[in-house]
Write a protein that holds these residues in place. Structure first.
Motif, PDB file in Angstrom:
ATOM      1  N   GLU A   1      21.528  55.903   1.284  1.00  0.00           N
ATOM      2  CA  GLU A   1      21.399  57.031   0.356  1.00  0.00           C
ATOM      3  C   GLU A   1      22.281  56.820  -0.870  1.00  0.00           C
ATOM      4  O   GLU A   1      21.869  57.093  -2.000  1.00  0.00           O
ATOM      5  CB  GLU A   1      21.786  58.335   1.053  1.00  0.00           C
ATOM      6  N   SER A   2      23.489  56.319  -0.659  1.00  0.00           N
ATOM      7  CA  SER A   2      24.401  56.077  -1.775  1.00  0.00           C
ATOM      8  C   SER A   2      23.846  55.014  -2.721  1.00  0.00           C
ATOM      9  O   SER A   2      23.930  55.140  -3.941  1.00  0.00           O
ATOM     10  CB  SER A   2      25.775  55.646  -1.261  1.00  0.00           C
ATOM     11  N   GLU A   3      23.267  53.962  -2.138  1.00  0.00           N
ATOM     12  CA  GLU A   3      22.680  52.897  -2.963  1.00  0.00           C
ATOM     13  C   GLU A   3      21.499  53.428  -3.768  1.00  0.00           C
ATOM     14  O   GLU A   3      21.324  53.081  -4.937  1.00  0.00           O
ATOM     15  CB  GLU A   3      22.253  51.733  -2.064  1.00  0.00           C
ATOM     16  N   ARG A   4      20.690  54.275  -3.150  1.00  0.00           N
ATOM     17  CA  ARG A   4      19.551  54.875  -3.864  1.00  0.00           C
ATOM     18  C   ARG A   4      20.045  55.753  -5.013  1.00  0.00           C
ATOM     19  O   ARG A   4      19.462  55.746  -6.107  1.00  0.00           O
ATOM     20  CB  ARG A   4      18.690  55.702  -2.900  1.00  0.00           C
ATOM     21  N   ASN A   5      21.108  56.505  -4.758  1.00  0.00           N
ATOM     22  CA  ASN A   5      21.659  57.379  -5.803  1.00  0.00           C
ATOM     23  C   ASN A   5      22.140  56.579  -7.007  1.00  0.00           C
ATOM     24  O   ASN A   5      21.897  56.938  -8.163  1.00  0.00           O
ATOM     25  CB  ASN A   5      22.808  58.220  -5.248  1.00  0.00           C
ATOM     26  N   LYS A   6      22.835  55.492  -6.733  1.00  0.00           N
ATOM     27  CA  LYS A   6      23.344  54.646  -7.819  1.00  0.00           C
ATOM     28  C   LYS A   6      22.199  54.022  -8.611  1.00  0.00           C
ATOM     29  O   LYS A   6      22.232  53.974  -9.845  1.00  0.00           O
ATOM     30  CB  LYS A   6      24.254  53.553  -7.261  1.00  0.00           C
ATOM     31  N   LEU A   7      21.197  53.557  -7.892  1.00  0.00           N
ATOM     32  CA  LEU A   7      20.039  52.955  -8.560  1.00  0.00           C
ATOM     33  C   LEU A   7      19.306  53.997  -9.412  1.00  0.00           C
ATOM     34  O   LEU A   7      18.874  53.701 -10.533  1.00  0.00           O
ATOM     35  CB  LEU A   7      19.081  52.367  -7.514  1.00  0.00           C
ATOM     36  N   ALA A   8      19.198  55.219  -8.896  1.00  0.00           N
ATOM     37  CA  ALA A   8      18.528  56.294  -9.647  1.00  0.00           C
ATOM     38  C   ALA A   8      19.305  56.641 -10.907  1.00  0.00           C
ATOM     39  O   ALA A   8      18.726  56.794 -11.990  1.00  0.00           O
ATOM     40  CB  ALA A   8      18.377  57.529  -8.757  1.00  0.00           C
ATOM     41  N   MET A   9      20.613  56.762 -10.781  1.00  0.00           N
ATOM     42  CA  MET A   9      21.451  57.078 -11.946  1.00  0.00           C
ATOM     43  C   MET A   9      21.356  55.978 -12.999  1.00  0.00           C
ATOM     44  O   MET A   9      21.193  56.243 -14.191  1.00  0.00           O
ATOM     45  CB  MET A   9      22.902  57.273 -11.504  1.00  0.00           C
ATOM     46  N   LEU A  10      21.460  54.744 -12.552  1.00  0.00           N
ATOM     47  CA  LEU A  10      21.367  53.603 -13.475  1.00  0.00           C
ATOM     48  C   LEU A  10      20.009  53.576 -14.169  1.00  0.00           C
ATOM     49  O   LEU A  10      19.934  53.405 -15.390  1.00  0.00           O
ATOM     50  CB  LEU A  10      21.568  52.290 -12.714  1.00  0.00           C
TER      51      LEU A  10
ATOM     52  N   HIS B   1      30.785  40.979  -3.215  1.00  0.00           N
ATOM     53  CA  HIS B   1      31.022  42.409  -2.999  1.00  0.00           C
ATOM     54  C   HIS B   1      31.178  43.142  -4.332  1.00  0.00           C
ATOM     55  O   HIS B   1      31.429  44.342  -4.348  1.00  0.00           O
ATOM     56  CB  HIS B   1      32.275  42.605  -2.142  1.00  0.00           C
ATOM     57  N   PHE B   2      31.024  42.404  -5.409  1.00  0.00           N
ATOM     58  CA  PHE B   2      31.147  43.012  -6.736  1.00  0.00           C
ATOM     59  C   PHE B   2      29.752  43.158  -7.346  1.00  0.00           C
ATOM     60  O   PHE B   2      29.247  42.246  -7.995  1.00  0.00           O
ATOM     61  CB  PHE B   2      32.062  42.177  -7.622  1.00  0.00           C
ATOM     62  N   CYS B   3      29.108  44.298  -7.110  1.00  0.00           N
ATOM     63  CA  CYS B   3      27.752  44.554  -7.592  1.00  0.00           C
ATOM     64  C   CYS B   3      27.544  46.055  -7.722  1.00  0.00           C
ATOM     65  O   CYS B   3      28.427  46.852  -7.380  1.00  0.00           O
ATOM     66  CB  CYS B   3      26.722  43.954  -6.626  1.00  0.00           C
ATOM     67  N   LEU B   4      26.380  46.435  -8.203  1.00  0.00           N
ATOM     68  CA  LEU B   4      26.076  47.853  -8.406  1.00  0.00           C
ATOM     69  C   LEU B   4      26.206  48.653  -7.112  1.00  0.00           C
ATOM     70  O   LEU B   4      26.800  49.738  -7.089  1.00  0.00           O
ATOM     71  CB  LEU B   4      24.646  47.997  -8.960  1.00  0.00           C
ATOM     72  N   PHE B   5      25.654  48.138  -6.029  1.00  0.00           N
ATOM     73  CA  PHE B   5      25.612  48.897  -4.777  1.00  0.00           C
ATOM     74  C   PHE B   5      26.989  49.128  -4.153  1.00  0.00           C
ATOM     75  O   PHE B   5      27.159  50.044  -3.347  1.00  0.00           O
ATOM     76  CB  PHE B   5      24.698  48.208  -3.767  1.00  0.00           C
ATOM     77  N   THR B   6      27.960  48.305  -4.502  1.00  0.00           N
ATOM     78  CA  THR B   6      29.308  48.496  -3.943  1.00  0.00           C
ATOM     79  C   THR B   6      30.233  49.224  -4.918  1.00  0.00           C
ATOM     80  O   THR B   6      31.386  49.490  -4.599  1.00  0.00           O
ATOM     81  CB  THR B   6      29.934  47.133  -3.581  1.00  0.00           C
ATOM     82  N   ALA B   7      29.715  49.538  -6.104  1.00  0.00           N
ATOM     83  CA  ALA B   7      30.529  50.210  -7.126  1.00  0.00           C
ATOM     84  C   ALA B   7      30.673  51.698  -6.797  1.00  0.00           C
ATOM     85  O   ALA B   7      29.890  52.248  -6.016  1.00  0.00           O
ATOM     86  CB  ALA B   7      29.875  50.038  -8.493  1.00  0.00           C
ATOM     87  N   PRO B   8      31.653  52.370  -7.380  1.00  0.00           N
ATOM     88  CA  PRO B   8      31.818  53.818  -7.170  1.00  0.00           C
ATOM     89  C   PRO B   8      30.581  54.579  -7.650  1.00  0.00           C
ATOM     90  O   PRO B   8      29.968  54.218  -8.649  1.00  0.00           O
ATOM     91  CB  PRO B   8      33.041  54.169  -8.039  1.00  0.00           C
ATOM     92  N   GLU B   9      30.252  55.621  -6.923  1.00  0.00           N
ATOM     93  CA  GLU B   9      29.060  56.412  -7.243  1.00  0.00           C
ATOM     94  C   GLU B   9      29.406  57.516  -8.244  1.00  0.00           C
ATOM     95  O   GLU B   9      29.535  58.683  -7.897  1.00  0.00           O
ATOM     96  CB  GLU B   9      28.481  57.017  -5.968  1.00  0.00           C
TER      97      GLU B   9
END
Length: 428
Positions: free
Chosen positions: A140-149, A90-98
């Motif tokens: 959508e949240s996962e996509r946002n994090k991936l886009a920001m990264l 559960h410790f990965c990019l997709f579960t991190a704060p946006e």
């Protein structure tokens, strides 16, 4: 067993475990997941764990597995869903704060990992390309994090802008996922670097001319593109695309004018074509004189000998001066032409000593005015070859500055043409 035999057995068992951990994909995944679970949200500790684990785990062989876990928490099945039968964390990019701060911290994790293990660079780019193709499978949240990264990594130079080609995937475009993702990515990228840096990166891999492909065919218009990104707070990107389209138009226009010259079409017809294009394509006269200058100078094979090229240039430009005169009806256009002449003479070493003679000719045939020459000399010249060209023009400029006074004395009653002729005699 003797002590030596027991030690040998232990050694074989250790090697067996090590080999399993190193070459078994399941064991590899479990080792990474276990390490991330232990380090938790401490990304400094995550970076240290990844750094040390590379010595005993085969990152080269299991790069995709490694990056899947760091981004999504586990192995990804085709389409972007997590594989059910695999261990996950559960410790990965997709579960991190946006938020930007966290995404920057994750970018540092990837940056340190790839700097430490350079062979992961290609695999990381392939991973990002794959993740972009899987956007529909993410929230959508996962996509946002991936886009920001991704935007931050592009700004840092960890990725090539070529990875954006995945966003032109037909299904992503059709679903509207590509432009939405691009908005978040470019906002992140531009916040780290200015638009000029972004443009240079896009241009380097030819993506700058393909941004319209983020939209379905029926929406690929300049107006729609401009409104979409302007409304999203990315006017810089809208302006960039507009400039790119204008550049494409100018290149096509220059190609056409050069073709007309090579075919021997009359100056009158070429001028009429140029004026029509100014109206049709909303090109300024300043842009057109730049195109016309380049076309004129590209229509001849120049002599490589400095002493011969000057005579050739003067003869050629005198012959083609009507084309230049037709598009210097404004003071700014005259100045633009002088700047293009300066740039050309600097970039083409055989023309360095020809600059003053070209300007003198343009003045003599009324293509550029006294005001334009003086403005260029006093304040509007380029840095390129500045000292050389200003020195060449010094005598002519001194004459121009005194022209009014001389007009009432030595040049009293003379025609403009005669004054110019006299000036030319003085300068030669």
């Amino acid at each position: 067993l003797s002590p030596s035999q027991f030690a040998l057995l232990q050694s074989h068992q250790f090697i067996s475990v090590y080999e399993k951990e190193r070459f078994d994909p399941t064991q590899f995944q479990e080792s990474i997941v276990q390490g991330l679970n232990q380090t938790g949200t401490d990304l400094e500790a995550v970076a240290k764990f990844l750094d040390s684990s590379g010595a005993k785990l085969d990152y080269r062989r299991y790069a995709e597995t490694l990056f899947d876990i760091l981004v999504a928490g586990g192995m990804l099945a085709p389409g972007g869903a997590l594989s059910d039968d695999m261990t996950r964390t559960h410790f990965c990019l997709f579960t991190a704060p946006e938020d930007v701060k966290t995404m920057k911290a994750y970018a540092q994790v990837f940056n340190k990992l790839i700097r430490r293990y350079k062979y992961l660079e290609k695999g990381f780019e392939e991973e990002i390309k794959k993740l972009l193709l899987f956007l529909k499978g993410f929230s959508e949240s996962e996509r946002n994090k991936l886009a920001m990264l991704t935007g931050i990594l592009l700004a840092n130079g960890n990725l090539s802008a070529l990875i954006l080609s995945s966003l032109f995937n037909e299904n992503l475009v059709k679903e509207g996922l590509s432009p939405a993702f691009a908005v978040m990515l470019f906002k992140s990228w531009i916040s780290e670097k200015d638009i000029n840096s972004v443009a240079a990166s896009l241009r380097k891999v030819g993506i700058d001319s393909r941004l319209m492909e983020l939209f379905p065919v029926n929406k690929r218009s300049s107006d729609y593109f401009s409104k979409y990104f302007t409304d999203a707070g990315l006017k810089e990107l809208s302006d960039l695309a507009h400039n790119q389209r204008s550049l494409g138009t100018r290149k096509e226009l220059q190609k056409e004018i050069q073709e007309q010259m090579s075919q021997g079409i009359s100056f009158k017809e070429i001028i009429a074509y140029g004026r029509e294009e100014i109206k049709k394509s909303s090109i300024s006269e300043q842009k057109m004189i730049g195109i016309m200058w380049t076309s004129v100078m590209s229509s001849v094979e120049w002599n490589k000998k400095e002493e011969l090229v000057t005579e050739q240039a003067i003869k050629h430009l005198k012959q083609h001066s009507p084309l230049l005169k037709a598009f210097t009806t404004q003071g700014l256009s005259e100045l633009t032409l002088l700047l293009r002449v300066q740039e050309y003479c600097y970039d083409n070493i055989h023309f360095m000593k020809t600059f003053q003679k070209i300007v003198l000719l343009l003045y003599k045939v009324n293509v550029v005015s006294e005001e334009a020459v003086l403005k260029w000399y006093t304040e509007a010249h380029l840095a390129k070859g500045k000292s050389v060209f200003l020195e060449q023009m010094k005598k002519f400029v001194e004459w121009l500055k005194n022209a009014e006074e001389e007009a009432t004395t030595a040049f009293e009653g003379q025609s403009i043409q005669k004054k110019i002729k006299n000036a030319c005699v003085v300068l030669i």
